[in-house]
Design a protein around this motif. Structure first.
Motif, PDB file in Angstrom:
ATOM      1  N   ASP A  57       0.873  -0.974  -0.215  1.00  0.00           N
ATOM      2  CA  ASP A  57      -0.524   0.232   0.020  1.00  0.00           C
ATOM      3  C   ASP A  57       0.950   1.424  -0.002  1.00  0.00           C
ATOM      4  O   ASP A  57       1.414   1.852   1.048  1.00  0.00           O
ATOM      5  CB  ASP A  57      -0.990  -0.159   1.202  1.00  0.00           C
ATOM      6  N   ALA A 104      -2.569   7.879  -9.178  1.00  0.00           N
ATOM      7  CA  ALA A 104      -2.572   8.048 -10.327  1.00  0.00           C
ATOM      8  C   ALA A 104      -3.936   9.143 -10.410  1.00  0.00           C
ATOM      9  O   ALA A 104      -4.698   8.395 -10.393  1.00  0.00           O
ATOM     10  CB  ALA A 104      -2.438   6.663 -10.689  1.00  0.00           C
ATOM     11  N   ALA A 105      -4.422  10.315 -10.619  1.00  0.00           N
ATOM     12  CA  ALA A 105      -5.378  10.702 -10.266  1.00  0.00           C
ATOM     13  C   ALA A 105      -6.256  10.921 -11.636  1.00  0.00           C
ATOM     14  O   ALA A 105      -5.545  10.572 -12.413  1.00  0.00           O
ATOM     15  CB  ALA A 105      -4.651  12.311 -10.056  1.00  0.00           C
ATOM     16  N   GLY A 129     -11.216   6.323  -7.670  1.00  0.00           N
ATOM     17  CA  GLY A 129     -11.352   5.207  -6.691  1.00  0.00           C
ATOM     18  C   GLY A 129      -9.643   4.786  -6.713  1.00  0.00           C
ATOM     19  O   GLY A 129      -9.174   5.536  -7.419  1.00  0.00           O
ATOM     20  N   ILE A 135       0.332   3.329 -12.918  1.00  0.00           N
ATOM     21  CA  ILE A 135       0.310   4.514 -13.317  1.00  0.00           C
ATOM     22  C   ILE A 135      -0.656   3.971 -14.491  1.00  0.00           C
ATOM     23  O   ILE A 135      -0.036   3.029 -15.564  1.00  0.00           O
ATOM     24  CB  ILE A 135       0.694   5.826 -13.555  1.00  0.00           C
ATOM     25  N   GLY A 150      -4.511   0.690 -14.012  1.00  0.00           N
ATOM     26  CA  GLY A 150      -6.099  -0.248 -12.891  1.00  0.00           C
ATOM     27  C   GLY A 150      -7.176   0.477 -13.637  1.00  0.00           C
ATOM     28  O   GLY A 150      -7.831   0.038 -15.235  1.00  0.00           O
ATOM     29  N   MET A 180      -9.626  -2.713  -3.669  1.00  0.00           N
ATOM     30  CA  MET A 180      -9.249  -1.708  -4.690  1.00  0.00           C
ATOM     31  C   MET A 180     -10.905  -2.157  -5.106  1.00  0.00           C
ATOM     32  O   MET A 180     -11.959  -1.308  -5.734  1.00  0.00           O
ATOM     33  CB  MET A 180      -8.617  -3.164  -5.904  1.00  0.00           C
ATOM     34  N   ALA A 234     -13.148   0.537  -4.120  1.00  0.00           N
ATOM     35  CA  ALA A 234     -12.568   2.054  -4.120  1.00  0.00           C
ATOM     36  C   ALA A 234     -12.908   1.993  -5.572  1.00  0.00           C
ATOM     37  O   ALA A 234     -13.418   2.739  -5.977  1.00  0.00           O
ATOM     38  CB  ALA A 234     -10.681   1.868  -4.103  1.00  0.00           C
ATOM     39  N   THR A 292     -18.537   5.343  -6.605  1.00  0.00           N
ATOM     40  CA  THR A 292     -19.761   5.662  -7.113  1.00  0.00           C
ATOM     41  C   THR A 292     -18.392   7.135  -7.643  1.00  0.00           C
ATOM     42  O   THR A 292     -17.189   7.660  -7.247  1.00  0.00           O
ATOM     43  CB  THR A 292     -20.490   7.058  -7.637  1.00  0.00           C
TER      44      THR A 292
HETATM   45  N1  LIG Z   1     -15.210   5.706 -10.218  1.00  0.00           N
HETATM   46  C1  LIG Z   1     -14.327   6.639 -10.054  1.00  0.00           C
HETATM   47  O1  LIG Z   1     -13.760   7.111 -10.017  1.00  0.00           O
HETATM   48  C2  LIG Z   1     -12.592   5.568 -10.276  1.00  0.00           C
HETATM   49  C3  LIG Z   1     -12.967   4.237  -9.963  1.00  0.00           C
HETATM   50  C4  LIG Z   1     -11.168   3.661  -9.788  1.00  0.00           C
HETATM   51  C5  LIG Z   1     -10.151   4.950  -9.894  1.00  0.00           C
HETATM   52  N2  LIG Z   1     -10.574   5.958 -10.131  1.00  0.00           N
HETATM   53  C6  LIG Z   1      -8.937   6.143 -10.358  1.00  0.00           C
HETATM   54  O2  LIG Z   1      -8.998   5.841 -12.158  1.00  0.00           O
HETATM   55  C7  LIG Z   1      -8.288   6.776 -12.341  1.00  0.00           C
HETATM   56  C8  LIG Z   1      -6.894   6.470 -13.325  1.00  0.00           C
HETATM   57  O3  LIG Z   1      -6.325   5.478 -13.048  1.00  0.00           O
HETATM   58  P1  LIG Z   1      -5.470   4.408 -12.693  1.00  0.00           P
HETATM   59  O4  LIG Z   1      -5.551   3.309 -13.445  1.00  0.00           O
HETATM   60  O5  LIG Z   1      -4.423   5.317 -13.775  1.00  0.00           O
HETATM   61  O6  LIG Z   1      -5.499   4.380 -11.969  1.00  0.00           O
HETATM   62  P2  LIG Z   1      -6.091   3.094 -10.653  1.00  0.00           P
HETATM   63  O7  LIG Z   1      -6.949   2.681 -11.378  1.00  0.00           O
HETATM   64  O8  LIG Z   1      -5.882   4.020  -9.287  1.00  0.00           O
HETATM   65  O9  LIG Z   1      -4.656   1.712 -10.988  1.00  0.00           O
HETATM   66  C9  LIG Z   1      -3.018   1.994 -10.744  1.00  0.00           C
HETATM   67  C10 LIG Z   1      -2.313   1.166  -9.725  1.00  0.00           C
HETATM   68  O10 LIG Z   1      -2.584   1.279  -8.717  1.00  0.00           O
HETATM   69  C11 LIG Z   1      -2.921   0.212  -7.837  1.00  0.00           C
HETATM   70  N3  LIG Z   1      -3.398   0.363  -6.356  1.00  0.00           N
HETATM   71  C12 LIG Z   1      -4.747   0.978  -6.035  1.00  0.00           C
HETATM   72  N4  LIG Z   1      -4.750   0.910  -4.623  1.00  0.00           N
HETATM   73  C13 LIG Z   1      -3.039   0.892  -4.639  1.00  0.00           C
HETATM   74  C14 LIG Z   1      -2.517   1.242  -3.178  1.00  0.00           C
HETATM   75  N5  LIG Z   1      -2.956   1.447  -1.972  1.00  0.00           N
HETATM   76  N6  LIG Z   1      -1.019   1.558  -2.821  1.00  0.00           N
HETATM   77  C15 LIG Z   1      -0.495   1.188  -3.952  1.00  0.00           C
HETATM   78  N7  LIG Z   1      -0.862   1.143  -5.673  1.00  0.00           N
HETATM   79  C16 LIG Z   1      -2.434   0.476  -5.779  1.00  0.00           C
HETATM   80  C17 LIG Z   1      -3.817  -0.356  -8.533  1.00  0.00           C
HETATM   81  O11 LIG Z   1      -3.859  -1.690  -8.607  1.00  0.00           O
HETATM   82  C18 LIG Z   1      -3.345  -0.152 -10.133  1.00  0.00           C
HETATM   83  O12 LIG Z   1      -2.460  -1.521 -10.150  1.00  0.00           O
HETATM   84  C19 LIG Z   1      -9.097   7.987 -11.517  1.00  0.00           C
HETATM   85  O13 LIG Z   1      -9.948   8.392 -12.119  1.00  0.00           O
HETATM   86  C20 LIG Z   1      -8.648   7.890 -10.365  1.00  0.00           C
HETATM   87  O14 LIG Z   1      -9.866   8.291 -10.185  1.00  0.00           O
HETATM   88  C21 LIG Z   1     -11.343   6.263 -10.385  1.00  0.00           C
END
Ligand SMILES: NC(=O)c1ccc[n+]([C@H]2O[C@H](COP(=O)([O-])OP(=O)(O)OC[C@H]3O[C@@H](n4cnc5c(N)ncnc54)[C@H](O)[C@@H]3O)[C@@H](O)[C@H]2O)c1
Length: 361
Positions: free
Chosen positions: A70, A82-83, A91, A177, A180, A315, A318, A322
């Motif tokens: 984490d 990863a915003a 999430g 980044i 996910g 995850m 998260a 919503t």
């Molecule tokens: N419904 C939503 O608004 C929603 C849902 C999920 C994710 N997100 C996120 O997804 C978007 C970014 O996508 P992304 O693929 O760059 O990011 P991501 O979906 O957060 O995934 C990036 C990586 O981070 C990993 N991860 C998750 N939690 C942790 C932690 N606590 N410590 C270390 N690593 C972790 C995850 O397994 C993945 O390998 C943004 O919108 C952000 O808000 C948004």
């Protein structure tokens, strides 16, 4: 009992004045991981299977680490989020960071007016063990990786490292980044991350002490371990002449930088709408990368203070949050995370805005 609302500017100024010892009393979680508990690649891989000394890569293998866990527990100068482009939380790792940092993070993010793909912005870490959070917005790849997506992802790592250097910060942890929800395939993403960081360190080694690749999925751990073993294998004589990292993905050039391209660290793609298929956040959150989410392990519980139960944020939870493009919902979801053991799994009725609250005072 409701907590006094803190003003993020005051809180930021106060926290950044504290030394590490005083800061530690402020961490929301007490199971933080200090840097000296995270071995460098060289320390962790002292020799190859055949006992031969792992060398090559010069000082780089003393400046990078692979850590599975984490990211919100890491006591480093900055962790990378990863915003989403609004910077108002969502999430995945974004949710975990906001939850662990507290509502001041959300309030400071609101003052930043979003962030473009490939760019990076910095805030205080607040209740996190990390002093700062660097927010970067990865490309939405949805399993389609073209040159644009590769360049954007490389820019996330380059611009984050540039921001670190500009702020004289020396230790940073990156999540994977875009791999996910944004659906960037894990293998080429790891190639781009490792090659971009390696190139940057080769040209700026005096500016950085440690870059931690903080993976969360077993899949990514094995991908990074294999690629880093390849990258840092070789004799001292070939120092600096690392094995180039080719993606194992046949139709991917692995995002390897063209010679000399890595000199221009500030380059990120022109976002003047030239790229019609760029789909920043619209509908992205509906494209949950099911594979990645399925494999997700339970995120280690964030130990809040004693009277808060230890919510476990998976995850899955998260990811199913919503979409919080509505900033009030995000604020509530972070706020409620500070109340005993509540993890928002459904959208929460928006409460008063910050402005309303201020009017009341
Ligand atoms: N419904 C939503 O608004 C929603 C849902 C999920 C994710 N997100 C996120 O997804 C978007 C970014 O996508 P992304 O693929 O760059 O990011 P991501 O979906 O957060 O995934 C990036 C990586 O981070 C990993 N991860 C998750 N939690 C942790 C932690 N606590 N410590 C270390 N690593 C972790 C995850 O397994 C993945 O390998 C943004 O919108 C952000 O808000 C948004």
């Amino acid at each position: 009992m409701s907590k006094m609302k803190k003003d993020w500017k005051t809180e930021k100024e106060r926290l950044l004045r504290l030394d590490w010892e005083e800061r530690r009393k402020e961490y929301r979680c007490q199971d933080y991981i200090p840097l000296d508990k995270i071995p460098t690649w060289r320390e962790e891989n002292r020799s190859n299977d055949d006992g031969s000394e792992l060398t090559g890569g010069g000082g780089i293998s003393d400046k990078v680490s692979l850590h599975k866990g984490d990211i919100t527990l890491l006591e480093v100068d900055a962790i990378v989020n990863a915003a989403k482009s609004s910077l108002l939380g969502g999430g995945g790792v974004d949710f975990c960071i906001h939850k662990a940092a507290g509502t001041c993070l959300y309030d400071e993010c609101r003052s930043l007016n979003g962030c473009e793909i490939g760019k990076a912005k910095i805030t205080c870490g607040y209740d996190l063990p990390a002093r700062y959070v660097i927010h970067t917005v990865g490309p939405v790849a949805k399993n389609h990786v073209g040159q644009t997506e590769r360049d954007d992802l490389a820019s996330c790592y380059k611009n984050t490292l540039m921001l670190m250097a500009e702020n004289n910060l020396r230790t940073v942890a990156f999540p994977c980044i875009s791999t996910g929800i944004y659906g960037f395939p894990n293998l080429p993403a790891a190639d781009i991350a490792l090659n971009t960081v390696k190139n940057w360190i080769e040209h700026n080694s005096e500016k950085i002490t440690r870059v931690i690749f903080c993976v969360f999925l077993e899949t990514d751990f094995h991908i990074y371990k294999d690629k880093m073993s390849e990258m840092f294998k070789g004799s001292a004589a070939s120092e600096g002449n690392d094995v180039p990292m080719e993606s194992q993905n046949p139709d991917d050039d692995g995002g390897n930088e063209e010679e000399g391209q890595d000199q221009d660290m500030t380059e990120s793609r022109d976002l003047s709408g030239k790229d019609e298929d760029k789909d920043e956040d619209k509908g992205t959150d509906n494209d949950i990368n099911k594979e990645a989410v399925k494999e997700e392990e339970q995120a280690p519980a964030q130990k809040a203070d004693d009277n808060l139960a230890e919510p476990t944020v998976s995850m899955e939870v998260a990811a199913n949050n919503t979409d919080t493009s509505n900033d009030e919902e995000m604020k509530d979801s972070v706020k409620s995370a500070e109340e005993p053991d509540s993890i928002p799994t459904v959208s929460i009725q928006p409460k008063e805005t910050t402005e309303d609250a201020e009017k009341k005072e």
